[in-house]
Design an enzyme around this catalytic site. Structure first.
Site, PDB file in Angstrom:
ATOM      1  N   LYS A   1       0.815  -1.233   0.000  1.00 38.59           N
ATOM      2  CA  LYS A   1       0.000   0.000   0.000  1.00 38.59           C
ATOM      3  C   LYS A   1       0.843   1.274   0.000  1.00 38.59           C
ATOM      4  CE  LYS A   1      -4.047  -2.008   2.267  1.00 38.59           C
ATOM      5  NZ  LYS A   1      -5.012  -1.895   3.375  1.00 38.59           N
TER       6      LYS A   1
ATOM      7  N   ASP B   1      -9.774   2.591   2.030  1.00 39.95           N
ATOM      8  CA  ASP B   1      -9.867   1.987   3.380  1.00 39.95           C
ATOM      9  C   ASP B   1     -10.476   3.013   4.336  1.00 39.95           C
ATOM     10  OD1 ASP B   1      -8.765  -0.539   2.909  1.00 39.95           O
ATOM     11  OD2 ASP B   1      -6.715   0.160   3.236  1.00 39.95           O
TER      12      ASP B   1
ATOM     13  N   ALA C   1      -0.621   2.599  15.884  1.00 42.78           N
ATOM     14  CA  ALA C   1      -0.084   3.680  15.049  1.00 42.78           C
ATOM     15  C   ALA C   1       0.536   3.126  13.767  1.00 42.78           C
ATOM     16  CB  ALA C   1       0.934   4.485  15.851  1.00 42.78           C
TER      17      ALA C   1
ATOM     18  N   GLY D   1      -0.408   1.466   9.633  1.00 39.87           N
ATOM     19  CA  GLY D   1      -1.038   1.995   8.424  1.00 39.87           C
ATOM     20  C   GLY D   1      -2.517   2.288   8.611  1.00 39.87           C
ATOM     21  N   ALA D   2      -3.252   1.385   9.244  1.00 38.75           N
ATOM     22  CA  ALA D   2      -4.696   1.595   9.423  1.00 38.75           C
ATOM     23  C   ALA D   2      -4.943   2.788  10.331  1.00 38.75           C
ATOM     24  CB  ALA D   2      -5.343   0.332   9.993  1.00 38.75           C
TER      25      ALA D   2
ATOM     26  N   ARG E   1       1.827   1.250  21.335  1.00 40.12           N
ATOM     27  CA  ARG E   1       2.907   0.525  22.026  1.00 40.12           C
ATOM     28  C   ARG E   1       4.243   1.209  21.717  1.00 40.12           C
ATOM     29  NH1 ARG E   1       3.163  -5.760  20.592  1.00 40.12           N
ATOM     30  NH2 ARG E   1       3.762  -4.976  18.536  1.00 40.12           N
TER      31      ARG E   1
ATOM     32  N   GLY F   1     -14.722  -4.568  12.048  1.00 37.50           N
ATOM     33  CA  GLY F   1     -14.162  -4.049  10.800  1.00 37.50           C
ATOM     34  C   GLY F   1     -14.768  -4.620   9.524  1.00 37.50           C
TER      35      GLY F   1
HETATM   36  P1  NAP Z   1       0.547  -2.345  10.809  1.00 40.37           P
HETATM   37  O1  NAP Z   1       0.882  -1.173   9.977  1.00 40.37           O
HETATM   38  O2  NAP Z   1       1.492  -3.487  10.905  1.00 40.37           O
HETATM   39  O3  NAP Z   1       0.267  -1.790  12.310  1.00 40.37           O
HETATM   40  C1  NAP Z   1      -0.040  -2.654  13.350  1.00 40.37           C
HETATM   41  C2  NAP Z   1      -0.155  -1.856  14.646  1.00 40.37           C
HETATM   42  O4  NAP Z   1      -0.588  -2.778  15.661  1.00 40.37           O
HETATM   43  C3  NAP Z   1       1.140  -1.242  15.152  1.00 40.37           C
HETATM   44  O5  NAP Z   1       0.835  -0.013  15.780  1.00 40.37           O
HETATM   45  C4  NAP Z   1       1.605  -2.290  16.193  1.00 40.37           C
HETATM   46  O6  NAP Z   1       2.453  -1.761  17.182  1.00 40.37           O
HETATM   47  C5  NAP Z   1       0.275  -2.627  16.803  1.00 40.37           C
HETATM   48  N1  NAP Z   1       0.257  -3.869  17.562  1.00 40.37           N
HETATM   49  C6  NAP Z   1       0.360  -5.144  17.103  1.00 40.37           C
HETATM   50  N2  NAP Z   1       0.233  -6.015  18.124  1.00 40.37           N
HETATM   51  C7  NAP Z   1       0.034  -5.275  19.251  1.00 40.37           C
HETATM   52  C8  NAP Z   1      -0.168  -5.594  20.616  1.00 40.37           C
HETATM   53  N3  NAP Z   1      -0.194  -6.864  21.040  1.00 40.37           N
HETATM   54  N4  NAP Z   1      -0.343  -4.591  21.495  1.00 40.37           N
HETATM   55  C9  NAP Z   1      -0.326  -3.299  21.087  1.00 40.37           C
HETATM   56  N5  NAP Z   1      -0.131  -2.917  19.796  1.00 40.37           N
HETATM   57  C10 NAP Z   1       0.043  -3.907  18.890  1.00 40.37           C
HETATM   58  O7  NAP Z   1      -0.831  -2.989  10.371  1.00 40.37           O
HETATM   59  P2  NAP Z   1      -2.101  -2.241   9.706  1.00 40.37           P
HETATM   60  O8  NAP Z   1      -2.007  -2.341   8.240  1.00 40.37           O
HETATM   61  O9  NAP Z   1      -2.247  -0.922  10.354  1.00 40.37           O
HETATM   62  O10 NAP Z   1      -3.276  -3.235  10.138  1.00 40.37           O
HETATM   63  C11 NAP Z   1      -3.698  -3.277  11.492  1.00 40.37           C
HETATM   64  C12 NAP Z   1      -5.002  -4.039  11.608  1.00 40.37           C
HETATM   65  O11 NAP Z   1      -5.999  -3.388  10.822  1.00 40.37           O
HETATM   66  C13 NAP Z   1      -4.939  -5.471  11.095  1.00 40.37           C
HETATM   67  O12 NAP Z   1      -5.641  -6.268  11.999  1.00 40.37           O
HETATM   68  C14 NAP Z   1      -5.652  -5.407   9.751  1.00 40.37           C
HETATM   69  O13 NAP Z   1      -6.278  -6.627   9.409  1.00 40.37           O
HETATM   70  C15 NAP Z   1      -6.697  -4.346  10.068  1.00 40.37           C
HETATM   71  N6  NAP Z   1      -7.225  -3.682   8.858  1.00 40.37           N
HETATM   72  C16 NAP Z   1      -8.545  -3.814   8.610  1.00 40.37           C
HETATM   73  C17 NAP Z   1      -9.103  -3.217   7.499  1.00 40.37           C
HETATM   74  C18 NAP Z   1     -10.574  -3.374   7.230  1.00 40.37           C
HETATM   75  O14 NAP Z   1     -10.991  -3.142   6.079  1.00 40.37           O
HETATM   76  N7  NAP Z   1     -11.377  -3.733   8.201  1.00 40.37           N
HETATM   77  C19 NAP Z   1      -8.302  -2.458   6.621  1.00 40.37           C
HETATM   78  C20 NAP Z   1      -6.940  -2.310   6.926  1.00 40.37           C
HETATM   79  C21 NAP Z   1      -6.403  -2.938   8.053  1.00 40.37           C
HETATM   80  P3  NAP Z   1       4.066  -1.744  17.011  1.00 40.37           P
HETATM   81  O15 NAP Z   1       4.367  -0.677  15.995  1.00 40.37           O
HETATM   82  O16 NAP Z   1       4.558  -1.427  18.372  1.00 40.37           O
HETATM   83  O17 NAP Z   1       4.462  -3.111  16.531  1.00 40.37           O
END
Ligand code: NAP
Length: 295
Positions: free
Chosen positions: A75, A111, A137, A139-140, A161, A257
């Site tokens: 993305k 999104d 913090a 991508g989402a 975190r 979601g």
């Molecule tokens: P990402 O960029 O990898 O970000 C993940 C975030 O989660 C980071 O801030 C990470 O913290 C944090 N994290 C992971 N495990 C944690 C824990 N145990 N405790 C506290 N913080 C934690 O991923 P993303 O693309 O933003 O996606 C995040 C979620 O959104 C996923 O579950 C994805 O499936 C969902 N999503 C849903 C949609 C939808 O259409 N519904 C669309 C996009 C994304 P650190 O930086 O400290 O590792």
């Protein structure tokens, strides 16, 4: 033998670039809409290796696709291969939908649009004027935070975190919008204090989905939900995370979601085809969509 006329010499197509793509339900969503609206358009997923992304984009351009979706992990990387990107998507740092207009590729972020549409649809209220706490913090989080700012949220707090990542999102908001934005560390007691003051709490972390099933990002923090808060989890699988079940037990209005996923697809379809999916069809389609996710 019955001849299958679904794909003919005039059929246009859109693709999905990602890795993995096998789990994606977007092909079923887009192809169902086309079938019901009788649009000569099909949607096909493509699993692409990181080093092949540029060539994949060149190939899609050469094939004169209608457009394509982009999912994890491309993305952000996709932006450099596009001719233009909306200001919103640039602020969000991510593109998940590309439209081909006369050979030029334009990037959008649906999104965030999907999040806002589902929030409105499922809570009956918008983001305008709300005090919002975003947990996470990545991508989402950035897409949701920028969209909430665009839609006129009063305050947007980010707690993560890794605090430096929350700082980055808060800086983007403070540089471009008038809403009040601050960042916190998730474990910090200031998060628990601000938690009580917010109308809307949004989990954007992956805590609660595989392989982190059964946990909440709030575990071990002093954060407690209060009755009447709107609590949104961007996770759609599982549909009921610990974060949401804790919120429901405290009397909060909860949303998962699935709607965000659904409406990002609807918005992409509308961008590509210029066709507005009729409201009566959306309702029925959403129910069927939840069914395929369950399966
Ligand atoms: P990402 O960029 O990898 O970000 C993940 C975030 O989660 C980071 O801030 C990470 O913290 C944090 N994290 C992971 N495990 C944690 C824990 N145990 N405790 C506290 N913080 C934690 O991923 P993303 O693309 O933003 O996606 C995040 C979620 O959104 C996923 O579950 C994805 O499936 C969902 N999503 C849903 C949609 C939808 O259409 N519904 C669309 C996009 C994304 P650190 O930086 O400290 O590792």
């Amino acid at each position: 033998m019955q001849i299958d006329n679904r794909v003919t010499g005039t059929t246009r197509f859109a693709g999905l670039l990602g890795n993995p793509v096998e789990h994606s339900v977007s092909p079923q969503l887009h192809n169902t809409i086309s079938t019901y609206l009788n649009v000569d358009f099909v949607y096909i997923p493509f699993k692409v290796e990181k080093e092949d992304l540029e060539n994949a984009v060149k190939g899609l351009r050469a094939l004169n696709v209608v457009g394509f979706n982009v999912t994890t992990p491309f993305k952000k990387d996709i932006i450099k291969y596009l001719d233009d990107t909306t200001k919103q998507a640039l602020l969000m740092g991510a593109v998940n939908t590309v439209k081909n207009i006369d050979g030029r590729l334009y990037g959008y972020n649906t999104d965030a649009e999907g999040f806002a549409r589902s929030f409105k649809e499922e809570t009956g209220t918008g983001l305008k004027g709300k005090k919002i706490l975003i947990i996470g913090a990545g991508g989402a989080a950035r897409a949701v935070a920028v969209k909430a700012a665009i839609d006129g949220a009063d305050s947007i707090y980010i707690s993560a975190r890794t605090k430096s990542k929350a700082d980055d999102i808060a800086s983007i908001l403070n540089d471009h919008f008038t809403c009040d934005s601050k960042s916190y560390a998730l474990a910090d007691e200031q998060t628990a204090r601000i938690f009580n003051e917010c109308d809307v709490i949004i989990n954007t972390t992956s805590a609660g989905m595989k392989p982190q099933l059964g946990i909440s990002p709030l575990d071990g923090t002093g954060c407690r939900f209060s009755e009447g808060q709107i609590v949104y989890d961007v996770i759609y699988n599982p549909p009921l995370t610990k974060f949401l079940s804790d919120a429901a037990a405290a009397g909060c209005k909860t949303v998962n979601g699935i709607g965000m996923l659904f409406y990002q697809g609807i918005s992409a379809y509308e961008i590509w085809t210029g066709i507005k999916v009729p409201p009566e069809m959306l309702k029925e389609l959403y129910e069927s969509f939840k069914g395929i996710l369950k399966a």
